[in-house]
Design a protein around this motif. Sequence first.
Motif, PDB file in Angstrom:
ATOM      1  N   TYR A 359      13.424 -36.059 -26.559  1.00 38.12           N
ATOM      2  CA  TYR A 359      12.366 -35.242 -25.969  1.00 38.12           C
ATOM      3  C   TYR A 359      12.970 -34.080 -25.198  1.00 38.12           C
ATOM      4  CZ  TYR A 359      12.913 -37.229 -21.188  1.00 38.12           C
ATOM      5  OH  TYR A 359      13.383 -37.607 -19.946  1.00 38.12           O
ATOM      6  N   CYS A 360      12.135 -33.066 -24.985  1.00 38.56           N
ATOM      7  CA  CYS A 360      12.461 -31.927 -24.126  1.00 38.56           C
ATOM      8  C   CYS A 360      11.334 -31.779 -23.118  1.00 38.56           C
ATOM      9  CB  CYS A 360      12.588 -30.652 -24.957  1.00 38.56           C
ATOM     10  SG  CYS A 360      12.665 -29.131 -23.985  1.00 38.56           S
ATOM     11  N   GLU A 361      11.691 -31.615 -21.840  1.00 34.94           N
ATOM     12  CA  GLU A 361      10.695 -31.266 -20.828  1.00 34.94           C
ATOM     13  C   GLU A 361      10.864 -29.790 -20.492  1.00 34.94           C
ATOM     14  OE1 GLU A 361       8.772 -32.790 -16.603  1.00 34.94           O
ATOM     15  OE2 GLU A 361      10.927 -33.036 -16.904  1.00 34.94           O
ATOM     16  N   ILE A 362       9.759 -29.064 -20.547  1.00 31.92           N
ATOM     17  CA  ILE A 362       9.744 -27.613 -20.319  1.00 31.92           C
ATOM     18  C   ILE A 362       9.214 -27.353 -18.916  1.00 31.92           C
ATOM     19  CG2 ILE A 362       8.784 -25.433 -21.152  1.00 31.92           C
ATOM     20  CD1 ILE A 362       8.137 -27.096 -23.767  1.00 31.92           C
ATOM     21  N   ILE A 363       9.977 -26.644 -18.114  1.00 33.96           N
ATOM     22  CA  ILE A 363       9.603 -26.426 -16.719  1.00 33.96           C
ATOM     23  C   ILE A 363       9.581 -24.928 -16.425  1.00 33.96           C
ATOM     24  CG2 ILE A 363      10.280 -26.858 -14.311  1.00 33.96           C
ATOM     25  CD1 ILE A 363      11.726 -29.414 -15.622  1.00 33.96           C
ATOM     26  N   ASN A 364       8.444 -24.459 -15.907  1.00 32.47           N
ATOM     27  CA  ASN A 364       8.265 -23.070 -15.441  1.00 32.47           C
ATOM     28  C   ASN A 364       8.390 -22.028 -16.548  1.00 32.47           C
ATOM     29  OD1 ASN A 364       7.905 -23.917 -12.754  1.00 32.47           O
ATOM     30  ND2 ASN A 364      10.106 -23.889 -12.368  1.00 32.47           N
ATOM     31  N   LEU A 365       8.077 -22.400 -17.775  1.00 35.85           N
ATOM     32  CA  LEU A 365       8.137 -21.432 -18.873  1.00 35.85           C
ATOM     33  C   LEU A 365       6.864 -20.584 -18.875  1.00 35.85           C
ATOM     34  CD1 LEU A 365      10.124 -20.784 -21.207  1.00 35.85           C
ATOM     35  CD2 LEU A 365       8.696 -22.184 -22.687  1.00 35.85           C
ATOM     36  N   ASP A 366       6.994 -19.300 -19.136  1.00 30.11           N
ATOM     37  CA  ASP A 366       5.847 -18.411 -19.256  1.00 30.11           C
ATOM     38  C   ASP A 366       4.832 -18.996 -20.246  1.00 30.11           C
ATOM     39  OD1 ASP A 366       4.787 -15.392 -18.989  1.00 30.11           O
ATOM     40  OD2 ASP A 366       4.700 -15.975 -21.109  1.00 30.11           O
ATOM     41  N   THR A 367       3.552 -18.945 -19.892  1.00 28.60           N
ATOM     42  CA  THR A 367       2.507 -19.592 -20.701  1.00 28.60           C
ATOM     43  C   THR A 367       2.476 -19.065 -22.130  1.00 28.60           C
ATOM     44  OG1 THR A 367       1.157 -19.909 -18.718  1.00 28.60           O
ATOM     45  CG2 THR A 367       0.042 -20.121 -20.838  1.00 28.60           C
ATOM     46  N   GLU A 368       2.580 -17.755 -22.287  1.00 24.99           N
ATOM     47  CA  GLU A 368       2.524 -17.180 -23.627  1.00 24.99           C
ATOM     48  C   GLU A 368       3.775 -17.538 -24.430  1.00 24.99           C
ATOM     49  OE1 GLU A 368       1.746 -13.020 -23.403  1.00 24.99           O
ATOM     50  OE2 GLU A 368      -0.242 -13.287 -22.506  1.00 24.99           O
ATOM     51  N   VAL A 369       4.926 -17.580 -23.752  1.00 27.77           N
ATOM     52  CA  VAL A 369       6.157 -17.968 -24.444  1.00 27.77           C
ATOM     53  C   VAL A 369       6.078 -19.438 -24.860  1.00 27.77           C
ATOM     54  CG1 VAL A 369       8.655 -18.253 -24.199  1.00 27.77           C
ATOM     55  CG2 VAL A 369       7.542 -16.243 -23.246  1.00 27.77           C
ATOM     56  N   LYS A 370       5.506 -20.260 -24.010  1.00 21.25           N
ATOM     57  CA  LYS A 370       5.341 -21.673 -24.341  1.00 21.25           C
ATOM     58  C   LYS A 370       4.493 -21.829 -25.609  1.00 21.25           C
ATOM     59  CE  LYS A 370       3.600 -26.005 -22.337  1.00 21.25           C
ATOM     60  NZ  LYS A 370       2.980 -26.610 -21.132  1.00 21.25           N
ATOM     61  N   THR A 371       3.456 -21.000 -25.739  1.00 22.23           N
ATOM     62  CA  THR A 371       2.629 -21.022 -26.950  1.00 22.23           C
ATOM     63  C   THR A 371       3.463 -20.688 -28.180  1.00 22.23           C
ATOM     64  OG1 THR A 371       0.658 -20.375 -25.689  1.00 22.23           O
ATOM     65  CG2 THR A 371       0.603 -20.009 -28.068  1.00 22.23           C
ATOM     66  N   GLN A 372       4.370 -19.722 -28.030  1.00 28.13           N
ATOM     67  CA  GLN A 372       5.237 -19.353 -29.143  1.00 28.13           C
ATOM     68  C   GLN A 372       6.204 -20.491 -29.495  1.00 28.13           C
ATOM     69  OE1 GLN A 372       4.941 -16.444 -30.985  1.00 28.13           O
ATOM     70  NE2 GLN A 372       3.076 -16.282 -29.747  1.00 28.13           N
ATOM     71  N   LEU A 373       6.690 -21.199 -28.477  1.00 29.75           N
ATOM     72  CA  LEU A 373       7.576 -22.337 -28.736  1.00 29.75           C
ATOM     73  C   LEU A 373       6.832 -23.417 -29.518  1.00 29.75           C
ATOM     74  CD1 LEU A 373      10.173 -23.964 -28.395  1.00 29.75           C
ATOM     75  CD2 LEU A 373       9.371 -24.670 -26.138  1.00 29.75           C
ATOM     76  N   PHE A 374       5.592 -23.685 -29.144  1.00 26.99           N
ATOM     77  CA  PHE A 374       4.813 -24.694 -29.859  1.00 26.99           C
ATOM     78  C   PHE A 374       4.540 -24.231 -31.294  1.00 26.99           C
ATOM     79  CE2 PHE A 374       4.638 -26.691 -25.911  1.00 26.99           C
ATOM     80  CZ  PHE A 374       3.982 -27.904 -25.986  1.00 26.99           C
ATOM     81  N   LYS A 375       4.369 -22.926 -31.492  1.00 32.08           N
ATOM     82  CA  LYS A 375       4.221 -22.404 -32.850  1.00 32.08           C
ATOM     83  C   LYS A 375       5.502 -22.634 -33.653  1.00 32.08           C
ATOM     84  CE  LYS A 375       4.680 -17.996 -33.645  1.00 32.08           C
ATOM     85  NZ  LYS A 375       4.430 -16.534 -33.652  1.00 32.08           N
ATOM     86  N   LEU A 376       6.642 -22.406 -33.019  1.00 31.21           N
ATOM     87  CA  LEU A 376       7.927 -22.605 -33.687  1.00 31.21           C
ATOM     88  C   LEU A 376       8.092 -24.050 -34.150  1.00 31.21           C
ATOM     89  CD1 LEU A 376      10.805 -21.667 -34.470  1.00 31.21           C
ATOM     90  CD2 LEU A 376      11.497 -22.143 -32.111  1.00 31.21           C
ATOM     91  N   ILE A 377       7.782 -25.006 -33.283  1.00 30.33           N
ATOM     92  CA  ILE A 377       7.969 -26.402 -33.683  1.00 30.33           C
ATOM     93  C   ILE A 377       6.923 -26.849 -34.691  1.00 30.33           C
ATOM     94  CG2 ILE A 377       9.099 -26.992 -31.499  1.00 30.33           C
ATOM     95  CD1 ILE A 377       6.510 -28.392 -30.659  1.00 30.33           C
ATOM     96  N   SER A 378       5.759 -26.166 -34.720  1.00 26.25           N
ATOM     97  CA  SER A 378       4.722 -26.555 -35.690  1.00 26.25           C
ATOM     98  C   SER A 378       5.177 -26.285 -37.113  1.00 26.25           C
ATOM     99  CB  SER A 378       3.411 -25.812 -35.406  1.00 26.25           C
ATOM    100  OG  SER A 378       3.529 -24.434 -35.725  1.00 26.25           O
ATOM    101  N   ALA A 379       6.096 -25.325 -37.293  1.00 20.89           N
ATOM    102  CA  ALA A 379       6.608 -25.035 -38.637  1.00 20.89           C
ATOM    103  C   ALA A 379       7.434 -26.196 -39.181  1.00 20.89           C
ATOM    104  CB  ALA A 379       7.457 -23.760 -38.601  1.00 20.89           C
ATOM    105  N   LYS A 380       7.904 -27.071 -38.308  1.00 16.84           N
ATOM    106  CA  LYS A 380       8.651 -28.262 -38.729  1.00 16.84           C
ATOM    107  C   LYS A 380       7.723 -29.466 -38.912  1.00 16.84           C
ATOM    108  CE  LYS A 380      12.828 -26.754 -36.308  1.00 16.84           C
ATOM    109  NZ  LYS A 380      13.657 -26.535 -37.508  1.00 16.84           N
ATOM    110  N   LEU A 381       6.432 -29.245 -38.790  1.00 14.15           N
ATOM    111  CA  LEU A 381       5.381 -30.260 -38.922  1.00 14.15           C
ATOM    112  C   LEU A 381       5.408 -31.248 -37.761  1.00 14.15           C
ATOM    113  CD1 LEU A 381       5.413 -30.854 -42.779  1.00 14.15           C
ATOM    114  CD2 LEU A 381       3.901 -29.404 -41.428  1.00 14.15           C
TER     115      LEU A 381
END
Length: 532
Positions: A359-381
């Motif tokens: 697991y990874c815990e994300i702390i204090n990441l910009d909200t919009e950047v966090k959305t992009q990170l979740f988009k990135l991992i969604s490509a891996k299903l």
Amino acid sequence: MQGAIHNSTSRLVTSLTQLVRPSRTARTAGLRPFLSAKMMAGDTEGDQPRRTKVLTMDTMNPHIKLMEYAVRGPIVARANELEKQLEQGASKPFNDIVKCNIGDAHAMGQRPLTFLRQVVALCTYPKLLEDPSFPEDAKNRARRILHSCKGGSIGSYSESPGLDVIREDAADYIQRRDGGIPSNPNDIILSAGASEGIRCVLKLLVSGKGKERSGVMIPIPQYPLYSATLAEIDAIQINYYLDEANAWGLDVAELQRSIDKARTHCTPRCIVVINPGNPTGQVISRSNIEDVIKFAHREGLVIVADEVYQDNVYAKGSHFHSFKKVLTELGDEYSNQELMSFHSTSKGYMGECGLRGGYCEIINLDTEVKTQLFKLISAKLCPTVSGQAVMDVVVNPPKEGEPSYETFSEEKAHVLSTLAEKAKIVAEAFNSVEGISCNPVMGAMYSFPRIDLPQNAVNKAKEVGKAPDVFYAEHLLEEAGICVVPGSGFGQRPGTYHFRMTILPSVEKFKDVMERFKKFHSSFMARYKDED
């Protein structure tokens, strides 16, 4: 008469065929724009031009060619060859190959934890839920996981960040670990081992060209995942050296030297810290962690905290302090400091490398950047769901009063106490050998001894085109059957030579390994002894 008719018919067929099918020359002329020079020169098989390879060393991704991963490099490949030769009856100066190159606990004989495998078995084959031989707490864990899976099966996709119930359990675990500091399940991303999560986060950090190109600070020595990933994603590797003379500690002056130099050619965006250390086995003090956080905050860096060995602390007086806990306790001044921290099922007392949980815990990441990170991992299903189930056992183990509590606690304690015993044995054994020095193995699963190689050995290595520590490690494998990773695969200060050896073989096997090592080292040093 029949012959004349036959000949006339043949001529007619030939004429019609030529009308329908152009000559080879005409066909080739029509294809000329699409054929390589090699094909046009007549490199053919029969009437068919030989197709050249589309993907070659010249056309492939150049960043992949720059990647190196010494933990599974050429020495390991040679170890596999020798192993096969022994199986076929070849005569060697040793009876077996001992692979001390990689932190694969089960491959070295560690037994799986009963409760963990029971939960995974129940999730994999739910009919076992009817079996009275399985304890009720294991069944309850499995039911809860299966209930959260689509169709009640771990064979279905989960949400891209992982199953909600396991993310909730991970957040609860972090909160308990850190003395009540809150953790939000929405800040948890499950991954196929910590490595996959780390790669995703590093990809997120890469941008710019020229002096704006992203740089990532990594410790030297480092775990080769980082250098390999940075090469793959075309980021700049910024080395900062750990202080070997100070038990591989972090030095703020060295961090400053490193970043100041890097800013002349790139834009540093991140600092990686591995705690407990791989390959060095150090456990970072709380004050050192505070130093890193203050440095990162001052210099505008994201912190990547690789904490996969957080259960592996052996040295008296050493304690694991999470970066999140220390960051929070430093107060509001640091409340906007970005931090990514990682944990894994592969290490600790579990050693479940093949099931791939993390697991990874994300702390204090910009909200919009966090959305992009979740988009990135969604490509891996999604990460492997069986690996998620293993992670759930790690963060939600049996509780006192539950049927599996005593067995689980005993098995966990046995693994960790045995590792602590071997950590002490290896450092003492290396330090008893002339020409070898080794810092205490405070945590993790590795020793990183330094070899004082004779100049004759260094010269011989260069003569045959080898790094000196690679030359040494190859001889260690060929003459003693011990597979280690040369220090150059992790990085080291120029002019120093090391190797990484795991502490995972059984205590008895480890004693055998050290005897083999001492015999080899004595012979090697005598062979290449410098003239007085």
